[in-house]
Enzyme design. Structure first.
Site, PDB file in Angstrom:
ATOM      1  N   GLU A 132       0.862  -1.174   0.000  1.00 39.96           N
ATOM      2  CA  GLU A 132       0.000   0.000   0.000  1.00 39.96           C
ATOM      3  C   GLU A 132       0.902   1.228   0.000  1.00 39.96           C
ATOM      4  O   GLU A 132       1.829   1.317   0.817  1.00 39.96           O
ATOM      5  CB  GLU A 132      -0.904   0.011   1.235  1.00 39.96           C
ATOM      6  CG  GLU A 132      -1.852   1.208   1.255  1.00 39.96           C
ATOM      7  CD  GLU A 132      -2.722   1.266   2.495  1.00 39.96           C
ATOM      8  OE1 GLU A 132      -3.506   2.234   2.609  1.00 39.96           O
ATOM      9  OE2 GLU A 132      -2.605   0.377   3.360  1.00 39.96           O
ATOM     10  N   ARG A 167       6.318 -13.134   9.173  1.00 36.52           N
ATOM     11  CA  ARG A 167       6.932 -11.858   8.850  1.00 36.52           C
ATOM     12  C   ARG A 167       8.314 -11.780   9.498  1.00 36.52           C
ATOM     13  O   ARG A 167       8.655 -12.563  10.388  1.00 36.52           O
ATOM     14  CB  ARG A 167       6.071 -10.703   9.337  1.00 36.52           C
ATOM     15  CG  ARG A 167       5.855 -10.686  10.836  1.00 36.52           C
ATOM     16  CD  ARG A 167       4.991  -9.525  11.280  1.00 36.52           C
ATOM     17  NE  ARG A 167       5.636  -8.260  11.008  1.00 36.52           N
ATOM     18  CZ  ARG A 167       5.026  -7.086  11.172  1.00 36.52           C
ATOM     19  NH1 ARG A 167       3.753  -7.041  11.556  1.00 36.52           N
ATOM     20  NH2 ARG A 167       5.670  -5.969  10.939  1.00 36.52           N
ATOM     21  N   LYS A 218       4.728   1.164  10.271  1.00 35.37           N
ATOM     22  CA  LYS A 218       4.773   2.383   9.466  1.00 35.37           C
ATOM     23  C   LYS A 218       4.355   3.602  10.293  1.00 35.37           C
ATOM     24  O   LYS A 218       4.922   4.689  10.143  1.00 35.37           O
ATOM     25  CB  LYS A 218       3.859   2.246   8.243  1.00 35.37           C
ATOM     26  CG  LYS A 218       4.391   1.348   7.149  1.00 35.37           C
ATOM     27  CD  LYS A 218       3.428   1.355   5.965  1.00 35.37           C
ATOM     28  CE  LYS A 218       3.875   0.450   4.853  1.00 35.37           C
ATOM     29  NZ  LYS A 218       2.925   0.431   3.718  1.00 35.37           N
TER      30      LYS A 218
END
Length: 602
Positions: free
Chosen positions: A62, A301, A311
């Site tokens: 994104e 992850r 983020k």
């Protein structure tokens, strides 16, 4: 398109994803797929030819921030699998949230993926195809898919408040309750949905939900929202839409339109997989998509010690001025790693070494530095730099060598160049009466085992002569301002007399007359806590106050000729890079990437 793996392909570490792909290729799971040359629905793909890509993966960030080291693992995984299996990896932006997305992030992401060594082109019918896609380019199809679900009685418009929806959703022990709007007819829902599309209702006043099962054990199947009203200008579609699809609805559709075979994501999406499958199966039954549809697979992850990858928190560090931007060399962003001096090859090697599993674990930061050292050991040219300088005066230099004499010295630029690579020309520098040495290389009263300079002890100036320390000069505060020594004649490195005097200490140096002053930024880990934000901790409380130190150093002449982004090994000190933004002719600026060994080792 890359060739598939065969017996001549270098061995790649096995993992469960490779096992899945091997099985699918052996069973011909996706052999019937067609590719019409671009993403599209069932009707579009039916006009195509057998897909020349054996597998299709995708990297779907994104564009709401800069990529970080965790994304690097996903990039290397998805692009690497496509490369190794004769497939294609699509570069796709999941830009369904217009309020947080910016073109700046799009540009940075593309640049980072390219820098890591990957591209999104393939050959199709003798021409090069570019597989750069945007979720927003599929908004028309997504809307059509939503109307198809409504028409089939598989979606409805819900006008409960967010609080009512949350309360009626239930929890892990309590089934949810049907919305009072769930029993509307398809015609009523379609009319209401079109009113949403046409801007007749306020933001947040209603949503479109899939109609599945409010008692499902998996809460993600309890009629998830698939469209919401959001008046916001989109970076790609402008103000065309005031309704936007939810990520969980958009993502599987994007995969299917692009004929993705293996949709690889991190473990937090595992609970969403049943909805992923439900949606694609329903749209295939309605004739909008073609079987076989993509399958989602999850991997753990990257959890890297001394690093945060949120983020939101990274943006906070930037916005509050804790760091000097997204590309601050202390940041775990790819632009930060790049500016720090990490190489694409080192990051790829790191990602390969840590492997791919379904179990969460923590990887020690030193693993990344080891990969960098392994990459640069035979690539980074050597040079001498003095980071904490004190002057050394060879008091008998004029008597032994001649007044004002400058003795030429040489040293290898790269002691062990890669096989098949020509050895670069040696470094050239000169030795004179005065040189800079590291302050730690002199001790008036040496500790036990100390081998460098102290009164009466001999040591070698690297690539130069053996010297014998005679004393020092101090200022009023007792700080050493100068060290004195005498040069021992006929002991120059590389000459027959080099071994005539045995010494245990060798020190690096830079001549005063030709040393170049340089700004050297000594970067360290940004956090003192190995897991700075784990368990709800305040990550700002563990900031390392010494994560950046700036010193004025002296470097040998060869380093003054460095170009931005050029990597070096400063002998004794570690690996450094000429800063890609601030380094300039006449103003050398170097960043420390990492030391020669892990200084954080227990």
């Amino acid at each position: 398109m890359n060739a598939p793996l065969d017996d001549s392909t270098p061995h790649k570490p096995s993992n469960f994803l490779r096992g899945i792909i091997d099985r699918d290729l052996e069973q011909g799971t996706y052999a019937s797929r067609l590719w019409a040359g671009s993403p599209g629905d069932a009707q579009h793909q039916q006009t195509g030819q057998p897909d020349p890509a054996k597998v299709r993966t995708r990297f779907p960030p994104e564009p709401n921030g800069y990529l970080h080291v965790g994304h690097a693992k996903s990039i290397c995984l998805n692009f690497g699998l496509a490369r190794d299996y004769g497939g294609v990896c699509h570069m796709r932006f999941d830009d369904t949230n217009p309020e947080k997305e910016e073109q700046e992030y799009v540009d940075s992401i593309l640049d980072s993926v390219k820098w890591l060594g990957f591209g999104w082109q393939s050959n199709f019918n003798g021409a090069q195809q570019d597989h750069l896609y945007y979720a927003s380019n599929y908004f028309d199809f997504m809307y059509r898919a939503a109307e198809a679900l409504i028409g089939a009685g598989l979606a409805y418009v819900d006008e409960q408040t967010p609080e009512e929806m949350r309360a009626n959703r239930g929890d892990f022990t309590t089934p949810g309750k049907d919305s009072p709007f769930r029993s509307r007819t398809p015609e009523q829902n379609l009319a209401r949905f079109r009113e949403m599309r046409d801007g007749q209702h306020a933001d947040g006043s209603m949503v479109l939900r899939a109609k599945i099962d409010m008692a499902a054990p998996n809460i993600n199947l309890r009629d998830p929202a698939i469209y919401r009203i959001r008046r916001a200008t989109h970076h790609n579609t402008g103000d065309k839409w005031c309704i936007y699809p939810m990520y969980t609805f958009a993502h599987p559709i994007e995969d299917a339109l692009e004929q993705i075979t293996h949709s690889i994501c991190t473990l937090e999406f595992e609970d969403q997989r049943p909805f992923y499958d439900w949606l694609l199966d329903r749209l295939a039954e309605l004739g909008l998509l073609k079987q076989p549809t993509p399958k989602q697979y999850e991997f753990a992850r990257l959890n890297l010690t001394y690093v945060i990858t949120s983020k939101r928190k990274l943006k906070q560090l930037v916005d509050e001025g804790t760091v000097e931007g997204w590309d601050d060399p202390r940041m775990p962003t790819i632009v930060g790693l790049r500016r720090r001096g990490y190489t694409p090859e080192a990051i790829q090697l790191f990602c390969e070494r840590i492997g791919v599993t379904k179990a969460d674990s923590w990887i020690d930061y030193s693993t990344l530095d080891i990969a960098l050292r392994d990459d640069l050991e035979n690539k980074a040219h050597r040079g001498m730099a003095v980071l904490d300088p004190v002057k050394l005066v060879l008091t008998n230099w004029d008597e032994v060598m001649g007044a004002g004499h400058l003795e030429p010295c040489t040293a290898p630029a790269l002691p062990h160049p890669p096989e098949g690579t020509p050895e670069p020309a040696p470094r050239q520098f000169t030795l004179g009466r005065e040189v800079w040495i590291e302050r730690e290389d002199f001790e008036e009263v040496p500790p036990k085992g100390y081998r460098r300079l102290f009164p009466g002890n001999k040591a070698r100036l690297k690539a130069g002569y053996v010297i014998e320390c005679t004393g020092c000069t101090k200022d009023a505060d007792g700080r050493v301002t100068e060290v004195q020594a005498v040069v021992v004649p006929d002991t120059k490195s590389g000459t027959p007399g080099a071994d005539s005097v045995k010494v245990k200490g060798v020190i690096t140096w830079v001549s005063v007359h030709e040393g170049v002053a340089a700004e050297v930024r000594l970067y360290d880990r940004l956090f003192l806590d190995a897991q700075p934000d784990a368990g709800g901790k305040d990550f700002l409380a563990s900031l390392n106050p010494d994560s950046k130190k700036v010193v004025t150093a002296f470097v040998e002449p060869s380093l003054a000729q460095a170009t931005p982004d050029q990597k070096f090994q400063f002998e004794r000190h570690g690996y450094f890079v000429a800063d890609r933004k601030d380094h300039a002719p006449g103003k050398p600026v170097f960043n420390r990437v990492t030391g020669l060994k892990d200084s954080w080792a227990k």
